[in-house]
Design a protein around this motif. Sequence first.
Motif, PDB file in Angstrom:
ATOM      1  N   UNK A 176      28.081  14.938  -4.128  1.00 28.71           N
ATOM      2  CA  UNK A 176      27.954  14.371  -2.788  1.00 28.71           C
ATOM      3  C   UNK A 176      26.637  14.784  -2.127  1.00 28.71           C
ATOM      4  N   UNK A 177      26.048  13.814  -1.473  1.00 31.41           N
ATOM      5  CA  UNK A 177      24.734  14.050  -0.904  1.00 31.41           C
ATOM      6  C   UNK A 177      24.550  13.241   0.377  1.00 31.41           C
ATOM      7  N   UNK A 178      24.027  13.883   1.383  1.00 29.77           N
ATOM      8  CA  UNK A 178      23.635  13.179   2.597  1.00 29.77           C
ATOM      9  C   UNK A 178      22.159  12.827   2.448  1.00 29.77           C
ATOM     10  N   UNK A 179      21.888  11.541   2.492  1.00 31.74           N
ATOM     11  CA  UNK A 179      20.510  11.067   2.373  1.00 31.74           C
ATOM     12  C   UNK A 179      20.051  10.659   3.771  1.00 31.74           C
ATOM     13  N   UNK A 180      19.111  11.424   4.290  1.00 32.84           N
ATOM     14  CA  UNK A 180      18.715  11.257   5.693  1.00 32.84           C
ATOM     15  C   UNK A 180      17.322  10.647   5.799  1.00 32.84           C
ATOM     16  N   UNK A 181      17.245   9.521   6.475  1.00 33.30           N
ATOM     17  CA  UNK A 181      15.959   8.874   6.703  1.00 33.30           C
ATOM     18  C   UNK A 181      15.550   9.014   8.165  1.00 33.30           C
ATOM     19  N   UNK A 182      14.468   9.740   8.363  1.00 30.20           N
ATOM     20  CA  UNK A 182      13.922   9.882   9.708  1.00 30.20           C
ATOM     21  C   UNK A 182      12.963   8.714   9.945  1.00 30.20           C
ATOM     22  N   UNK A 183      12.692   8.402  11.184  1.00 30.25           N
ATOM     23  CA  UNK A 183      11.731   7.336  11.538  1.00 30.25           C
ATOM     24  C   UNK A 183      12.126   5.998  10.934  1.00 30.25           C
ATOM     25  N   UNK A 184      13.409   5.681  11.007  1.00 28.52           N
ATOM     26  CA  UNK A 184      13.901   4.436  10.415  1.00 28.52           C
ATOM     27  C   UNK A 184      13.271   3.203  11.062  1.00 28.52           C
ATOM     28  N   UNK A 185      12.834   3.348  12.304  1.00 32.29           N
ATOM     29  CA  UNK A 185      12.218   2.198  12.971  1.00 32.29           C
ATOM     30  C   UNK A 185      10.957   1.723  12.249  1.00 32.29           C
ATOM     31  N   UNK A 186      10.450   2.552  11.313  1.00 31.11           N
ATOM     32  CA  UNK A 186       9.324   2.108  10.490  1.00 31.11           C
ATOM     33  C   UNK A 186       9.691   0.833   9.725  1.00 31.11           C
ATOM     34  N   UNK A 187      10.989   0.611   9.526  1.00 34.16           N
ATOM     35  CA  UNK A 187      11.448  -0.613   8.871  1.00 34.16           C
ATOM     36  C   UNK A 187      11.623  -1.737   9.879  1.00 34.16           C
ATOM     37  N   UNK A 188      10.763  -1.756  10.866  1.00 26.83           N
ATOM     38  CA  UNK A 188      10.931  -2.706  11.950  1.00 26.83           C
ATOM     39  C   UNK A 188      10.171  -3.990  11.738  1.00 26.83           C
ATOM     40  N   UNK A 189      10.728  -5.046  12.280  1.00 23.03           N
ATOM     41  CA  UNK A 189      10.086  -6.349  12.160  1.00 23.03           C
ATOM     42  C   UNK A 189       8.800  -6.399  12.976  1.00 23.03           C
ATOM     43  N   UNK A 190       8.673  -5.490  13.944  1.00 23.68           N
ATOM     44  CA  UNK A 190       7.516  -5.584  14.826  1.00 23.68           C
ATOM     45  C   UNK A 190       6.305  -4.837  14.276  1.00 23.68           C
ATOM     46  N   UNK A 191       6.563  -3.951  13.305  1.00 23.75           N
ATOM     47  CA  UNK A 191       5.434  -3.253  12.713  1.00 23.75           C
ATOM     48  C   UNK A 191       4.633  -4.250  11.880  1.00 23.75           C
ATOM     49  N   UNK A 192       3.332  -4.275  12.056  1.00 22.59           N
ATOM     50  CA  UNK A 192       2.561  -5.383  11.482  1.00 22.59           C
ATOM     51  C   UNK A 192       2.671  -5.421   9.954  1.00 22.59           C
ATOM     52  N   UNK A 193       2.666  -4.249   9.292  1.00 22.34           N
ATOM     53  CA  UNK A 193       2.801  -4.244   7.823  1.00 22.34           C
ATOM     54  C   UNK A 193       4.100  -4.913   7.386  1.00 22.34           C
ATOM     55  N   UNK A 194       5.102  -4.763   8.258  1.00 29.28           N
ATOM     56  CA  UNK A 194       6.428  -5.232   7.884  1.00 29.28           C
ATOM     57  C   UNK A 194       6.539  -6.749   7.914  1.00 29.28           C
ATOM     58  N   UNK A 195       5.626  -7.382   8.596  1.00 28.22           N
ATOM     59  CA  UNK A 195       5.682  -8.840   8.662  1.00 28.22           C
ATOM     60  C   UNK A 195       4.991  -9.474   7.461  1.00 28.22           C
ATOM     61  N   UNK A 196       4.215  -8.661   6.763  1.00 28.17           N
ATOM     62  CA  UNK A 196       3.541  -9.151   5.565  1.00 28.17           C
ATOM     63  C   UNK A 196       4.546  -9.226   4.417  1.00 28.17           C
ATOM     64  N   UNK A 197       4.123  -9.893   3.360  1.00 29.83           N
ATOM     65  CA  UNK A 197       4.980 -10.017   2.183  1.00 29.83           C
ATOM     66  C   UNK A 197       5.371  -8.645   1.656  1.00 29.83           C
ATOM     67  N   UNK A 198       4.415  -7.713   1.663  1.00 26.90           N
ATOM     68  CA  UNK A 198       4.688  -6.364   1.177  1.00 26.90           C
ATOM     69  C   UNK A 198       5.818  -5.735   1.976  1.00 26.90           C
ATOM     70  N   UNK A 199       5.789  -5.947   3.273  1.00 22.20           N
ATOM     71  CA  UNK A 199       6.807  -5.389   4.148  1.00 22.20           C
ATOM     72  C   UNK A 199       8.180  -5.945   3.819  1.00 22.20           C
ATOM     73  N   UNK A 200       8.258  -7.250   3.605  1.00 23.25           N
ATOM     74  CA  UNK A 200       9.535  -7.866   3.233  1.00 23.25           C
ATOM     75  C   UNK A 200      10.054  -7.254   1.945  1.00 23.25           C
ATOM     76  N   UNK A 201       9.115  -7.020   1.025  1.00 22.03           N
ATOM     77  CA  UNK A 201       9.500  -6.442  -0.263  1.00 22.03           C
ATOM     78  C   UNK A 201      10.148  -5.068  -0.082  1.00 22.03           C
ATOM     79  N   UNK A 202       9.541  -4.253   0.741  1.00 17.30           N
ATOM     80  CA  UNK A 202      10.106  -2.916   0.979  1.00 17.30           C
ATOM     81  C   UNK A 202      11.471  -3.019   1.636  1.00 17.30           C
TER      82      UNK A 202
END
Length: 267
Positions: free
Chosen positions: A111-137
């Motif tokens: 059993x493991x708790x997997x903790x992601x900090x700064x999850x908002x980095x996966x945001x639609x408003x972050x410019x990288x995230x609107x690129x194809x690369x962002x969708x891929x991630x």
Amino acid sequence: ETMVTHSNIEKPKISFKDVGGMEAVKEEIALKVIHPMKNPEIYKAFGKKIGGGILLYGPPGCGKTLLARATAGEINAHFISVGLNDVLDMWIGNSEKNLHNIFQEARQNAPCVLFFDEVDALGASRSDMRQAAGRFIINQFLDEMDGVKYSNEGVLILGATNSPWYLDSAFRRPGRFDRIIFVQPPDQKAREEIIKLQLLEKPTESVDVQSIAKQTADYSGADLRAVVDIAVESKLPESLKKGRVVPITNADLKNAVGRHKPTTKEW
Ligand code: ATP
């Protein structure tokens, strides 16, 4: 290629009692992850699916990371903490396997708790995230989270963010971050608990915790920790000079409060 192999794995020795306040949040985490983990057969009998993630949000320094570690401690699980911004930066630097490696490490250490900090980095408003690369991630993250190709049994996914509204809405669907919990700044009672925790095992003399808590409305847990640190530092020179431990007094703490401004108001 930079590879994240062993991110930051540990087995925390802390539990919920080391986290001041947050009763409602602890209760929700217990219902959603701790009970299912400890009594899977009961949940199975009711046809209740176990899984999905919890997203903690709120102002910085109010104990999201601490609570995530304590959750792992409660169930004697491993804990892996990942700053999502670091992962994304590495990804942009051509390491698309990192995210998968991190999930794999959690699965292998269940059993493991997997903790992601700064999850908002996966945001639609972050410019990288609107690129194809962002969708891929984003798609890769969703795949890993859904656990179709690889089972996430025994992996509890917690995320933390100061700004949940930036998170891509696909993450909020069932089986993903389907519980969103607000971690608010500590109230009077919670502040008393946090101050007591921060003073634990430190030399003190006639400290009135209640009155210090009253003077620290809008102080986060991290702010209260800073206040105690300032008080400690104010006693060191005197103690060194006298060659003995001079305990922290209520006046020292009051003084320290005056020297550290609260940070949750800026949020
Ligand atoms: P950030 O958003 O900046 O990551 P956070 O909400 O994750 O903040 P933590 O990193 O968990 O906050 O808190 C910072 C430190 O403040 C903790 O390590 C702990 O010492 C203290 N602290 C915060 N909240 C609490 C609490 N509820 N009880 C005890 N200590 C606390």
